[in-house]
Design a protein around this motif. Structure first.
Motif, short mmCIF file in Angstrom:
data_model
loop_
_atom_site.label_atom_id
_atom_site.label_comp_id
_atom_site.label_asym_id
_atom_site.label_seq_id
_atom_site.Cartn_x
_atom_site.Cartn_y
_atom_site.Cartn_z
N TYR A 59 2.25 17.07 7.35
CA TYR A 59 2.60 16.20 6.24
C TYR A 59 2.13 16.79 4.91
O TYR A 59 1.11 17.48 4.84
CB TYR A 59 1.98 14.82 6.42
N VAL A 61 9.41 12.28 20.11
CA VAL A 61 8.16 11.94 19.41
C VAL A 61 8.53 10.98 18.28
O VAL A 61 9.47 11.23 17.53
CB VAL A 61 7.49 13.21 18.83
N TRP A 106 4.20 10.85 21.47
CA TRP A 106 5.21 11.15 22.47
C TRP A 106 5.60 9.86 23.20
O TRP A 106 4.78 8.93 23.34
CB TRP A 106 4.65 12.17 23.47
N GLU A 151 11.01 11.71 15.35
CA GLU A 151 10.79 12.97 14.62
C GLU A 151 11.45 14.16 15.29
O GLU A 151 11.51 15.24 14.71
CB GLU A 151 9.28 13.25 14.51
N TRP A 192 9.70 17.31 21.66
CA TRP A 192 8.77 18.41 21.86
C TRP A 192 8.16 18.33 23.26
O TRP A 192 8.06 17.24 23.84
CB TRP A 192 7.63 18.35 20.83
N CYS A 246 -5.80 14.68 10.00
CA CYS A 246 -5.56 14.97 11.42
C CYS A 246 -6.82 14.56 12.15
O CYS A 246 -7.84 15.26 12.08
CB CYS A 246 -5.27 16.45 11.65
N ARG A 284 7.36 21.34 11.72
CA ARG A 284 8.23 20.36 11.05
C ARG A 284 7.48 19.81 9.86
O ARG A 284 6.37 19.28 10.00
CB ARG A 284 8.58 19.22 12.01
N LEU A 339 -7.40 14.32 15.35
CA LEU A 339 -7.70 15.01 16.60
C LEU A 339 -8.22 16.42 16.38
O LEU A 339 -8.97 16.94 17.20
CB LEU A 339 -6.44 15.06 17.48
N CYS A 340 -7.78 17.07 15.31
CA CYS A 340 -8.26 18.44 15.06
C CYS A 340 -8.18 18.71 13.57
O CYS A 340 -8.95 18.12 12.82
CB CYS A 340 -7.50 19.47 15.91
N THR A 344 -0.12 5.71 10.32
CA THR A 344 1.07 6.14 11.06
C THR A 344 0.71 7.37 11.88
O THR A 344 0.16 8.35 11.36
CB THR A 344 2.21 6.48 10.09
N LEU A 345 0.98 7.28 13.18
CA LEU A 345 0.74 8.40 14.09
C LEU A 345 2.06 8.89 14.65
O LEU A 345 3.04 8.14 14.69
CB LEU A 345 -0.14 7.96 15.27
N ALA A 346 2.09 10.12 15.08
CA ALA A 346 3.25 10.67 15.78
C ALA A 346 2.91 10.72 17.27
O ALA A 346 1.95 11.37 17.66
CB ALA A 346 3.59 12.05 15.24
N CYS A 385 -4.76 19.67 11.92
CA CYS A 385 -3.37 20.04 11.63
C CYS A 385 -3.08 19.84 10.14
O CYS A 385 -3.49 18.86 9.53
CB CYS A 385 -2.42 19.19 12.46
N ARG A 418 -2.73 13.81 23.44
CA ARG A 418 -2.79 13.69 21.99
C ARG A 418 -2.47 12.26 21.56
O ARG A 418 -1.90 12.02 20.50
CB ARG A 418 -1.89 14.73 21.31
N TYR A 458 -8.31 5.72 19.17
CA TYR A 458 -8.35 4.52 18.33
C TYR A 458 -7.05 3.74 18.34
O TYR A 458 -7.03 2.58 17.94
CB TYR A 458 -8.77 4.85 16.89
N ASP A 465 -1.56 10.29 10.24
CA ASP A 465 -2.39 11.08 11.15
C ASP A 465 -1.49 12.09 11.85
O ASP A 465 -0.60 11.72 12.63
CB ASP A 465 -3.07 10.15 12.17
N ALA A 466 -1.70 13.36 11.56
CA ALA A 466 -0.83 14.43 12.10
C ALA A 466 -1.17 14.68 13.57
O ALA A 466 -1.74 15.70 13.93
CB ALA A 466 -1.00 15.71 11.28
N SER A 467 -0.80 13.72 14.42
CA SER A 467 -1.23 13.78 15.82
C SER A 467 -0.25 14.54 16.71
O SER A 467 -0.53 14.76 17.88
CB SER A 467 -1.43 12.36 16.36
N ALA A 468 0.91 14.95 16.18
CA ALA A 468 1.88 15.66 17.04
C ALA A 468 2.36 16.93 16.34
O ALA A 468 1.54 17.75 15.93
CB ALA A 468 3.03 14.73 17.42
N GLU A 469 3.66 17.08 16.16
CA GLU A 469 4.20 18.37 15.71
C GLU A 469 4.54 18.40 14.22
O GLU A 469 4.88 19.46 13.70
CB GLU A 469 5.45 18.71 16.54
N SER A 470 4.53 17.26 13.55
CA SER A 470 4.84 17.26 12.11
C SER A 470 3.59 17.56 11.30
O SER A 470 2.49 17.17 11.67
CB SER A 470 5.38 15.90 11.69
#
Lengths: 195, 89
Positions: A162, B58, B81, B37, B40, A103, A87, A105-106, B77-79, A108, B21, B25, A155-160
């Motif tokens: 940016y 999410v 679940w 969003e 998932w 990102c 996405r 966490l990794c 801004t975080l995404a 992304c 995930r 912080y 922060d691209a922490s999920a499925e999107s």
């Protein structure tokens, strides 16, 4: 795969991991090669730059880009018949607002539109500091924002994934879409440069 | 449950014994829902081989740097679940 750079420690670790997952029957080497070739085929920051240039030149495209990044990428054919594999969320810089992508966490990242990510994007230093002290990080990239500019970190922490839509530079009214696209840099699409 | 845009939420505190995930912080901090969003599979379930994994909304959740770090004027801004969040009371 991994015929090259076998002396680099990370390459050894990657190969050991590959041998474990292929040995367990989870994937084959051909599967992994296919994933990598699909990931990097046609992946380039030129793609993101073309989308930005069109958004600058065409207000209707800009609206579509911000409303549905995947559909806006598909207008260029990016991602092929199936479209992007993620996405896409495009965040627009505005006077007084600057966006920055990370990102934590990794790593992304919208590879197909920005090309392979720079090594600093994957570094612990960038990933940890971008969310904590973004103005300082930006200044180390040589970017000093106008006084009072709000910074929005994503922060691209999920499925999107940016991508930043930079502000169109002043004095570019005479440029064609191709000329505009040539102004846009990978760092501008990440937010570590103004354009 | 669907969380409306503008809802104030708290990211769950605590440290699960499995993959997640929800970045450390943000845990325990309060932010505001910008928008949903999409839906998932939950990575916590996928990583543990839970079949089928829970599929959840999410949300883009905006936190103020000052709330996260005690300093700073920016936002993060975080995404996240849905099960990472609880409505702030």
């Amino acid at each position: 795969m991994s015929e090259h750079h076998q002396d680099v420690p990370i390459a050894v670790r990657v190969r050991q991991l590959e041998e474990r997952v292929t040995g367990a029957g989870l994937v084959t080497d051909a599967d992994l090669d296919g994933v990598l070739s699909r990931l990097y085929a046609d992946a380039s920051p030129v793609n993101g730059a073309r989308m930005v240039a069109r958004a600058w030149a065409d207000p209707a495209y800009r609206q579509r880009l911000l409303a549905d990044g995947n559909a806006a990428a598909a207008e260029f054919g990016f991602g092929g018949a199936d479209g992007l594999s993620y996405r896409l969320a495009v965040v627009a810089n505005e006077p007084g607002l600057h966006n920055l992508i990370v990102c934590t966490l990794c790593s992304c990242y919208p590879v197909s539109l920005l090309g392979p990510s720079p090594s600093w994007y994957k570094s612990l230093a960038y990933r940890s500091r971008a969310v904590r002290e973004p103005a300082t990080v930006l200044s180390e990239f040589g970017l000093t924002l106008p006084e009072g500019t709000q910074i929005a970190v994503w922060d691209a922490s999920a499925e999107s994934r940016y991508m930043v839509l930079p502000l169109r530079p002043a004095g570019t009214g005479h440029l064609s879409e191709v000329g505009l696209a040539a102004l846009v840099t990978r760092n501008g699409l990440i937010g570590t440069a103004s354009v | 449950m669907t969380l409306a845009n503008g809802t104030w939420v708290r990211a769950r505190a605590g440290d699960p014994a499995h993959h997640t995930r929800l970045p450390r912080y943000a845990r325990g901090h309060v932010g505001q829902i910008l928008h949903c969003e999409g839906r998932w599979p939950l990575p916590d379930d996928r990583a543990r081989g839970v079949v089928p994994p829970r599929v959840e909304a999410v949300y883009a959740v905006r936190f103020r740097a000052f709330d996260l770090w005690g300093e700073g004027a920016h936002t993060v801004t975080l995404a996240l679940w849905e099960s990472y969040l609880e409505e702030r009371r």
